[in-house]
Scaffold this active site. Structure first.
Site, PDB file in Angstrom:
ATOM      1  N   ARG A  51       0.846  -1.198   0.000  1.00  0.00           N
ATOM      2  CA  ARG A  51       0.000   0.000   0.000  1.00  0.00           C
ATOM      3  C   ARG A  51       0.879   1.244   0.000  1.00  0.00           C
ATOM      4  NH1 ARG A  51      -3.082   0.035   4.911  1.00  0.00           N
ATOM      5  NH2 ARG A  51      -4.392   1.618   3.996  1.00  0.00           N
ATOM      6  N   LYS A  96       3.773  -6.441  12.271  1.00  0.00           N
ATOM      7  CA  LYS A  96       2.955  -6.766  11.105  1.00  0.00           C
ATOM      8  C   LYS A  96       3.316  -8.144  10.533  1.00  0.00           C
ATOM      9  CE  LYS A  96       1.714  -4.787   6.615  1.00  0.00           C
ATOM     10  NZ  LYS A  96       1.411  -3.532   5.937  1.00  0.00           N
ATOM     11  N   ARG A 125      -0.047   5.875  19.302  1.00  0.00           N
ATOM     12  CA  ARG A 125       0.803   6.380  20.384  1.00  0.00           C
ATOM     13  C   ARG A 125       0.446   5.640  21.663  1.00  0.00           C
ATOM     14  NH1 ARG A 125      -1.178  12.136  19.175  1.00  0.00           N
ATOM     15  NH2 ARG A 125      -0.223  12.502  17.188  1.00  0.00           N
TER      16      ARG A 125
HETATM   17  C1  BTN Z   1       0.614  -3.741   2.404  1.00  0.00           C
HETATM   18  O1  BTN Z   1       1.384  -2.812   2.082  1.00  0.00           O
HETATM   19  O2  BTN Z   1       0.367  -3.984   3.579  1.00  0.00           O
HETATM   20  C2  BTN Z   1      -0.037  -4.577   1.334  1.00  0.00           C
HETATM   21  C3  BTN Z   1       0.866  -5.677   0.869  1.00  0.00           C
HETATM   22  C4  BTN Z   1       0.259  -6.540  -0.206  1.00  0.00           C
HETATM   23  C5  BTN Z   1       1.267  -7.524  -0.759  1.00  0.00           C
HETATM   24  C6  BTN Z   1       0.624  -8.514  -1.667  1.00  0.00           C
HETATM   25  S1  BTN Z   1       1.692  -9.859  -2.068  1.00  0.00           S
HETATM   26  C7  BTN Z   1       0.571 -10.425  -3.267  1.00  0.00           C
HETATM   27  C8  BTN Z   1       0.007  -9.207  -3.961  1.00  0.00           C
HETATM   28  N1  BTN Z   1       0.831  -8.811  -5.065  1.00  0.00           N
HETATM   29  C9  BTN Z   1       1.422  -7.624  -4.866  1.00  0.00           C
HETATM   30  O3  BTN Z   1       2.207  -7.070  -5.653  1.00  0.00           O
HETATM   31  N2  BTN Z   1       1.057  -7.129  -3.667  1.00  0.00           N
HETATM   32  C10 BTN Z   1       0.129  -8.019  -3.001  1.00  0.00           C
END
Ligand code: BTN
Length: 320
Positions: A120, A185, A316
């Site tokens: 994201r 995470k 926080r």
């Molecule tokens: C985030 O930033 O939290 C979202 C991550 C999403 C990663 C997944 S892996 C499979 C799919 N293909 C990608 O290029 N991204 C998502």
């Protein structure tokens, strides 16, 4: 030569001679040697020893398309078309680029490695070979934009359900859909879409789950992370099957009932509940008070309750 076949022969971590590999693959020893060199693309370390042959240090267990299909519940088997790739730029991009009209309700693509995995907010999703889960699910969705906010939330619930089925980890959701375990995470979700409210949407839900990752591989991750593998009581392949089962179950229900059917369950795993939060890059801060029926995060600020539809949340004190 099919790299998957070569990796499968080496998957046991034992030595195999060049002539044995050549015979099994139906190619010359020179072709085997060349193909072994190409395994570097996958960051696989092949050890060679005179007289003994070649081995993949530590072995490896790749996801197998037919085994995975058989692990799905029978109802879900009828609803999905499944494809397992060795390497791809991004499983989301693969689905976006491909024909989304297919007979099954959901098209699921997994890869053992992504060379341009995306996260994201323009981030890169670090995607080393053969250890984690990189999966995208494509499907059509009718309805206005209001359906979309809820969608990304319920996908997070499917991941939490699968984790709970396969481990004792206390997985929670950090709005909108990051999966956290013990303050770090473990999985992220990226929803991408094409279309418009009148014609309906083609949705691609991308899911990345850290299952096993070395510190070296994770060096570029710019946030606290955790690997689910240490908590899992089943193989990665079984976990992926449960993940697909849960996703299909949740999405089927969401398409009929919307977010309302899931709000209670979401509140039970809401990591931010009652915590002091701020929306990064804005002046909104206050106490998080859960989500509303559209999936917006409710924050009690000095000026009253604000409903936030998009943004990155910081917590926080610095726990998340
Ligand atoms: C985030 O930033 O939290 C979202 C991550 C999403 C990663 C997944 S892996 C499979 C799919 N293909 C990608 O290029 N991204 C998502």
């Amino acid at each position: 030569m099919d790299a998957r076949a070569l990796i499968s022969l080496l998957s046991d971590g034992e030595f195999h001679s060049g002539s044995e590999l050549g015979t099994k693959l139906g190619v010359s020893r020179a072709a085997v040697w060349k193909a072994l060199g190409r395994l570097e693309e996958f960051d696989l370390e092949v050890e060679s020893s005179k007289g003994r042959g070649y081995r993949l240090k530590g072995g490896i267990h790749l996801l197998d398309q037919s085994r995975l299909t058989n692990l799905l519940s029978s109802q879900v088997q009828n609803e999905v078309s499944l494809e397992v790739l060795l390497s791809v730029d991004s499983t989301n991009q693969y689905l976006i680029d491909s024909e989304l009209n297919y007979e099954a309700n959901y098209r699921v693509v997994l890869a053992e490695q992504q060379t341009s995995g995306r996260g994201r907010r323009g981030r890169t999703w670090i995607s080393p070979f053969g250890k984690n889960v990189y999966m995208s699910v494509g499907f059509d969705l009718q309805g206005g934009v209001e359906a979309l906010g809820g969608l990304s939330l319920v996908v997070g619930l499917a991941v939490v359900r699968a984790i709970k089925e396969c481990s004792t980890a206390d997985a929670q959701l950090k709005w909108p859909n990051d999966v956290w375990i013990e303050g770090k995470k473990a999985a992220g979700i990226l929803v991408e879409l094409q279309g418009e409210a009148t014609t309906g949407w083609s949705i691609v839900v991308g899911l990345g789950v850290n299952v096993e990752m070395s510190d070296k591989q994770a060096a570029e991750i710019d946030q606290p992370w955790v690997a689910l593998g240490q908590y899992l009581s089943c193989e990665r392949e079984v976990f992926v099957a449960r993940l697909i089962d849960q996703l299909v179950e949740v999405l089927d229900e969401f398409r009929v009932k919307g977010l309302n059917a899931f709000i209670q369950e979401w509140r039970e795993v809401d990591l931010l509940h009652d915590r002091e939060v701020a929306i990064v890059g804005s002046d909104i801060s206050g106490k998080a008070e859960g989500i509303d029926e559209s999936g917006a995060l409710l924050i009690r600020t000095d000026d009253g309750v604000r409903a936030v539809n998009a943004g990155e949340v910081s917590v926080r004190p610095h726990e998340a």
